[in-house]
Design an enzyme around this catalytic site. Structure first.
Site, PDB file in Angstrom:
ATOM      1  N   HIS A   1      -1.498   3.348  -5.865  1.00  0.00           N
ATOM      2  CA  HIS A   1      -2.192   2.141  -5.399  1.00  0.00           C
ATOM      3  C   HIS A   1      -2.365   1.132  -6.528  1.00  0.00           C
ATOM      4  CE1 HIS A   1      -5.041  -0.346  -3.158  1.00  0.00           C
ATOM      5  NE2 HIS A   1      -4.743   0.356  -2.088  1.00  0.00           N
TER       6      HIS A   1
ATOM      7  N   TYR B   1      -2.048 -20.037   9.794  1.00  0.00           N
ATOM      8  CA  TYR B   1      -1.441 -21.085   8.975  1.00  0.00           C
ATOM      9  C   TYR B   1      -0.810 -20.473   7.732  1.00  0.00           C
ATOM     10  CZ  TYR B   1      -1.120 -25.244   6.005  1.00  0.00           C
ATOM     11  OH  TYR B   1      -0.667 -26.241   5.184  1.00  0.00           O
TER      12      TYR B   1
ATOM     13  N   LYS C   1      -2.662  -1.983   7.817  1.00  0.00           N
ATOM     14  CA  LYS C   1      -4.102  -1.737   7.845  1.00  0.00           C
ATOM     15  C   LYS C   1      -4.820  -2.746   8.718  1.00  0.00           C
ATOM     16  CE  LYS C   1      -8.072  -1.172   4.764  1.00  0.00           C
ATOM     17  NZ  LYS C   1      -8.526  -1.154   3.359  1.00  0.00           N
TER      18      LYS C   1
ATOM     19  N   ARG D   1       0.853  -1.189   0.000  1.00  0.00           N
ATOM     20  CA  ARG D   1       0.000   0.000   0.000  1.00  0.00           C
ATOM     21  C   ARG D   1       0.893   1.245   0.000  1.00  0.00           C
ATOM     22  NH1 ARG D   1      -2.342  -3.679   3.567  1.00  0.00           N
ATOM     23  NH2 ARG D   1      -4.419  -4.383   2.940  1.00  0.00           N
TER      24      ARG D   1
ATOM     25  N   ARG E   1      -0.630  -2.413  -6.950  1.00  0.00           N
ATOM     26  CA  ARG E   1      -1.182  -3.602  -6.305  1.00  0.00           C
ATOM     27  C   ARG E   1      -2.116  -4.357  -7.257  1.00  0.00           C
ATOM     28  NH1 ARG E   1      -0.890  -4.131  -0.998  1.00  0.00           N
ATOM     29  NH2 ARG E   1      -3.052  -4.738  -0.562  1.00  0.00           N
TER      30      ARG E   1
ATOM     31  N   HIS F   1      -3.936  -8.933   2.458  1.00  0.00           N
ATOM     32  CA  HIS F   1      -5.378  -8.859   2.624  1.00  0.00           C
ATOM     33  C   HIS F   1      -5.773  -9.699   3.821  1.00  0.00           C
ATOM     34  CE1 HIS F   1      -6.165  -7.670  -1.848  1.00  0.00           C
ATOM     35  NE2 HIS F   1      -5.839  -6.638  -1.083  1.00  0.00           N
TER      36      HIS F   1
END
Length: 405
Positions: A332, A368, A269, A242, A335, A358
């Site tokens: 941005h 995991y 974030k 980001r 991404r 995310h």
């Protein structure tokens, strides 16, 4: 010295001297030596003489003082103590102030400070501030759906439809916090479904066509502005983090020998530490930059002060100077560029999503994934950097599918 004139007049009040002027029914005007005048009422309750204050003249007019007296006398006739009623109203006012929408919103935001990245926290504060002028002083338990909708419609009237929807969501979180703490019984935002104009969403501007990506990379190589900005432009497509995470990159977060950048949770974030594997190309750019900014905290410091990170507009402004407008490419957009190309080339979606940082809704799976995908992400990031080199050199399409394990 007390004087009893039967009924007060404006002229009598104006000419009053220190003492008491009575108006009947227990109401009198007390004038002090300083000239200040106070409305008071004498009455008896429970066999004792008591005193009730109605305010200062002329803030409280003669007519208003008489209305207050009459209300107090009605309470006495009904067997109630007007002084106790007044004290109860004061307590209720204090409780209402403590449980105002502003106070509850502040309390809820305090619980979010540790959960949210600074930029996300500030955004939440900004969203709630959109309705505070109209709802801030209102007791949170008394706010009804039409009142909330009126405040949200003011935002919508500016054309800020997405802001109106996001503010509604934040208000709902405040109301639910109030419900959980016994301050309110319902969330009025829940009744506003469909009441606001729908959001017309547009995708963030990004280049995803391989040939266009190559043109962008060559343009970045030809950037002739500040060297620190040029380094940020060159490394942005390699890391696709980001924009706020990139411009806040600190030298203390980097391990160039190991080829890793560990972004602390406080800057993410989702408030989870994020590891970004550094390709050899990314490491080379950072080694090139270090002699210039390595003595400070930030890799990409502000041009105005080394104690602050690069401005949030710097990357976008540099892209504009290269001829890429806001509808073509943004900071941005790197991404989306990486996500689109990597998915199309067959890299596992879980690996890509983890590298994009995310949120994973399933907490067990999230833990995991953090443990499992670092090796694959390291391989992918180096392959991605090599792929970009090929596009920069003019290659048509370079396959960088995951190697079979």
């Amino acid at each position: 010295m007390a004087a009893n004139t039967g009924k007060l007049t404006a002229a009598g009040i104006k000419a009053s001297k220190p003492g008491k002027l009575f108006d009947g029914g227990g109401l009198f005007l007390l004038t002090r030596e300083s000239g200040a005048r106070y409305w008071q009422m004498k009455y008896r309750y429970g066999g004792k003489e008591r005193l009730l204050s109605f305010g200062v003249y002329p803030e409280v007019s003669l007519a208003e003082a008489r209305r207050k007296r009459d209300t107090a006398r009605e309470a006495l006739r009904d067997g109630m103590d007007p002084g106790a009623i007044k004290r109860a109203h004061k307590v209720a006012a204090r409780v209402a102030a403590a449980n105002s929408f502003q106070a509850v919103a502040d309390a809820w935001m305090a619980t979010q400070r540790r959960k949210l990245a600074p930029a996300t926290f500030a955004k939440s504060q900004w969203l709630l501030a959109q309705v505070l002028p109209w709802l801030g002083s209102r007791p949170v338990s008394e706010i009804e759906p039409p009142e909330l909708l009126t405040a949200l419609k003011r935002i919508e009237a500016r054309g800020a439809h997405e802001t109106a929807h996001r503010t509604k969501e934040k208000c709902g979180q405040v109301f639910r916090y109030a419900i959980a703490h016994g301050i309110a019984k319902r969330d009025p935002s829940a009744d506003l479904r469909g009441a606001l104009a729908p959001i017309v969403r547009t995708s963030r501007a990004a280049l995803t066509d391989p040939a266009k990506v190559g043109e962008l990379l060559r343009a970045i190589d030809g950037y002739s502005g500040q060297h620190v900005t040029r380094c940020a432009l060159r490394i942005a497509p390699l890391l696709f983090v980001r924009p706020g995470e990139l411009r806040g990159m600190e030298w203390g977060e980097l391990d160039l020998e190991a080829g890793q950048w560990r972004i602390p949770a406080r800057r993410m974030k989702m408030r989870d530490e994020h590891v970004v594997p550094l390709s050899s190309q990314a490491v080379a750019i950072l080694r090139e930059l270090k002699p210039l900014t390595g003595r400070g905290r930030y890799c990409f410091p502000s041009l105005r002060s080394a104690s602050a990170p690069m401005s949030e507009n710097t990357i976008n402004a540099a892209l504009r100077s290269l001829g890429f407008d806001k509808d073509t490419m943004t900071g941005h957009g790197f991404r989306a560029m990486a996500s689109t190309r990597l998915n199309e080339m067959g890299w596992p979606p879980d690996v890509i999503e983890r590298q994009l940082a995310h949120a994973e809704r399933n907490k067990v799976r999230a833990a995991y994934n953090r443990a499992q995908y670092l090796e694959e992400r390291t391989t992918m990031m180096q392959a991605w950097a090599d792929y970009l080199d090929g596009l920069r050199a003019g290659a048509k399409v370079v396959a960088i599918k995951r190697k079979p394990t």
